[in-house]
Design a protein around this motif. Structure first.
Motif, mmCIF file in Angstrom:
data_model
loop_
_atom_site.group_PDB
_atom_site.id
_atom_site.type_symbol
_atom_site.label_atom_id
_atom_site.label_comp_id
_atom_site.label_asym_id
_atom_site.label_seq_id
_atom_site.Cartn_x
_atom_site.Cartn_y
_atom_site.Cartn_z
ATOM 1 N N LYS A 1 33.395 31.284 2.408
ATOM 2 C CA LYS A 1 32.049 31.110 1.850
ATOM 3 C C LYS A 1 31.714 32.225 0.839
ATOM 4 N N GLY A 2 32.120 33.446 1.177
ATOM 5 C CA GLY A 2 31.864 34.575 0.291
ATOM 6 C C GLY A 2 32.528 34.378 -1.067
ATOM 7 N N PHE A 3 33.748 33.817 -1.040
ATOM 8 C CA PHE A 3 34.485 33.621 -2.295
ATOM 9 C C PHE A 3 33.870 32.496 -3.127
ATOM 10 N N LEU B 1 41.891 43.186 -4.851
ATOM 11 C CA LEU B 1 40.858 43.593 -3.895
ATOM 12 C C LEU B 1 40.639 42.490 -2.849
ATOM 13 N N ALA C 1 38.813 41.479 -13.891
ATOM 14 C CA ALA C 1 38.421 42.471 -12.878
ATOM 15 C C ALA C 1 39.587 42.831 -11.955
ATOM 16 N N LYS C 2 40.739 42.186 -12.135
ATOM 17 C CA LYS C 2 41.877 42.317 -11.206
ATOM 18 C C LYS C 2 41.388 42.081 -9.775
ATOM 19 N N TRP C 3 40.623 41.033 -9.632
ATOM 20 C CA TRP C 3 39.938 40.723 -8.384
ATOM 21 C C TRP C 3 40.891 40.413 -7.236
ATOM 22 N N ASP C 4 41.974 39.717 -7.541
ATOM 23 C CA ASP C 4 42.875 39.284 -6.459
ATOM 24 C C ASP C 4 43.387 40.457 -5.625
ATOM 25 N N PHE D 1 28.156 32.858 -8.426
ATOM 26 C CA PHE D 1 27.461 33.943 -9.138
ATOM 27 C C PHE D 1 28.047 34.104 -10.548
ATOM 28 N N LEU D 2 29.384 34.066 -10.631
ATOM 29 C CA LEU D 2 30.045 34.233 -11.937
ATOM 30 C C LEU D 2 29.656 33.100 -12.878
ATOM 31 N N TYR E 1 37.461 35.575 -15.451
ATOM 32 C CA TYR E 1 36.682 36.684 -14.871
ATOM 33 C C TYR E 1 37.498 37.425 -13.817
ATOM 34 N N ASP E 2 38.160 36.661 -12.947
ATOM 35 C CA ASP E 2 38.944 37.283 -11.868
ATOM 36 C C ASP E 2 40.059 38.159 -12.432
ATOM 37 N N SER F 1 26.036 33.166 -14.246
ATOM 38 C CA SER F 1 25.698 34.040 -15.366
ATOM 39 C C SER F 1 25.973 33.382 -16.720
ATOM 40 N N LEU G 1 30.677 31.773 -3.043
ATOM 41 C CA LEU G 1 29.463 32.404 -3.573
ATOM 42 C C LEU G 1 29.783 33.263 -4.799
ATOM 43 N N LYS G 2 30.872 34.011 -4.691
ATOM 44 C CA LYS G 2 31.275 34.887 -5.802
ATOM 45 C C LYS G 2 31.466 34.070 -7.077
#
Lengths: 215, 287
Positions: free
Chosen positions: A2-4, A66, A61-64, A10-11, A57-58, A14, A6-7
């Motif tokens: 769910k958090g992902f 994290l 931010a080099k999101w993966d 949010f992206l 976007y991911d 914007s 939501l992320k």
């Protein structure tokens, strides 16, 4: 997961304002056109843009890196991408239907809303199939290489459509379409099953790709 | 409960132009382990292997005594991570992150998160793209500290921060390990920071562990001899880790200060800093 989801929302939130003027322009154009197909095309394009946008976007931010340290399974990260695409696609379809409905009241409109609406789920199905091709490519190659690969896939699909729209192939396709239109509810049901299967297969492939990936 | 937060044993990973060879060290619970080494020595690669971002060719990694390769989500919940290269998305705001991470970590503590935002002067409503590098790192640390982790893994967490903030963060680290079940692995090239707070030091050089032991023992054991070029020849080559020549004479890093004091009583023998040890290994000429 769910958090992902939501992320990603949010992206996308914007940038949704950037799409508003485009939807308005297309709505006005459709009010003066012989059909509302331009709105269906816009819907397809916007749906197809969703994964490309969130992957861009991911990657920036080099999101993966994290994300993978968090208490989630890799399959959940993959699942979130599919869930977001599906969610936005469905909401987008409803919004497009509402826009189409609103535009149909314009005095200049030459088309009938009841004839135009069935094109929307067809557009949605095409967009979901394209997304199902895109997502494994994005997971495998990342955004830059996947874009090139996707362009090649689209070109191949374009060539196939061109092939079926001229000569003897077009005639046989016409026959098939006439035949199919007599069994419209079966076609809709089969299309639904087909899209679901394609998405499921795509998800399984993406999971397998992402499971092996190193960062 | 395992006596170690992290156990790394005989870790190997081969890349095209770099190899991590037989890396072994442990981070005892209740301690801070400083992970030092020059750029490209293998610090980040080791951290990525510990976090499961890379897969080892050989070796074993255990976190809280559990195999890191099959770490369940509930154990991952207890690891807080801040990475040098990976920050939160530019278009997100800290208050968005609170909502997102609340739905990722079961133990997410919004109160603690907003407390850290306050403490680090980070505006909750400002987009990350307007944050400086230091602010982004502080945000990463705030998130890492806000889900009641027992282990913090931090890659270059203090680099890019001004001395005041660095000091503040080091204080946070020290209070974190007051709980004996907590531990920290922190890599940094700012050795003075690590010298201040760490209990243990692991030094990696060209993909191999040079030393991994208690900081106090390390600083106690090594020594620096200052001598003339003529006297340099009198020092047994086997005692020398590395040396530097200058116009004024030679500086020689020796591995056993006590033994050197007895063997070379007329030489000037000084204590060393972590930076000395690292510099002599990396840049000093070899015996």
């Amino acid at each position: 997961m769910k958090g992902f989801v939501l992320k990603d929302l949010f992206l996308l939130g914007s940038i949704w304002r950037n799409y508003l003027p485009m939807i308005l322009i297309y709505a006005v154009i459709s009010a003066f056109s012989s059909s509302a197909s331009i709105l269906t095309t816009l819907l397809c394009l916007l749906i197809i843009l969703i994964p490309t946008t969130t992957f861009t976007y991911d990657e920036a931010a080099k999101w993966d890196m994290l994300a993978l340290t968090m208490p989630v399974r890799r399959s959940q990260i993959v699942g979130a991408k599919y869930a977001v695409s599906l969610l936005i696609a469905l909401v987008g379809t409803v919004i497009t239907a509402l826009v189409m409905f609103a535009v149909s009241f314009f005095p200049t409109v030459k088309w009938d809303i009841m004839e135009q609406l069935p094109a929307l789920p067809a557009g949605l199905a095409v967009a979901l199939v394209v997304i199902s091709i895109m997502l494994p490519l994005l997971f495998k190659f990342g955004i830059a290489k996947a874009r090139i690969t996707l362009l090649l896939v689209m070109a191949a699909m374009g060539a196939a459509i061109l092939l079926f729209s001229v000569g003897p192939a077009a005639a046989s396709l016409g026959h098939i379409l006439t035949l199919l239109s007599t069994h419209i509810s079966a076609v809709i049901a089969l299309s639904f099953v087909f899209v679901c299967l394609v998405m499921l297969l795509s998800y399984r492939i993406s999971c397998r790709i992402y499971q092996k990936k190193e960062f | 409960m395992s006596e170690y937060g992290i156990e790394v044993r005989h870790l190997n990973k081969q890349f095209e132009a770099f190899q991590l060879s037989d890396v072994s060290f442990v981070v005892p619970s209740g301690s801070i382990m400083g992970f030092i080494g020059e750029n490209g020595a293998g610090k980040s690669t080791t951290i990525r292997l510990i976090l499961g971002l890379l897969r080892p060719d050989a070796g074993e990694i255990r976190l809280f005594g559990e195999d890191a390769a099959t770490l369940p989500a509930r154990t991952r919940e207890e690891i807080g991570v801040a990475l040098d290269e990976s920050f939160f998305h530019d278009s997100l705001r800290p208050k968005d992150l609170d909502l997102i991470l609340k739905n990722v970590y079961r133990n997410w503590d919004s109160g603690a998160f907003y407390g850290y935002l306050d403490r680090f002067d980070l505006p909750a409503g400002q987009r990350v793209k307007k944050f400086s590098r230091g602010m982004k790192m502080k945000l990463s640390l705030s998130a890492a500290l806000s889900h009641h982790a027992r282990l913090l893994i931090l890659d270059e967490a203090t680099s890019g921060l001004d001395p005041v903030v660095r000091n503040e963060i080091l204080d946070v680290f020290l209070s974190f390990v007051q709980d004996e079940g907590h531990s920290i692995l922190v890599s940094s090239h700012i050795t003075s920071d690590l010298e201040r707070v760490c209990d243990y030091i692991t030094f990696i050089h060209r993909g191999k562990i040079v030393v991994s032991e208690s900081k106090d023992a390390l600083l106690e054991r090594y020594g620096l001899i200052g001598c003339t070029k003529a006297d340099f020849g009198r020092i047994d080559r086997a005692d020398i880790v590395g040396y530097r020549e200058s116009h004024f004479g030679c500086e020689v890093l020796v591995q056993d200060r006590a033994a050197a004091a007895k063997k070379y009583p007329d030489f000037q023998l000084e204590r060393v800093s972590l930076e000395d040890i690292m510099l002599f290994y990396v840049r000093g000429e070899k015996r």
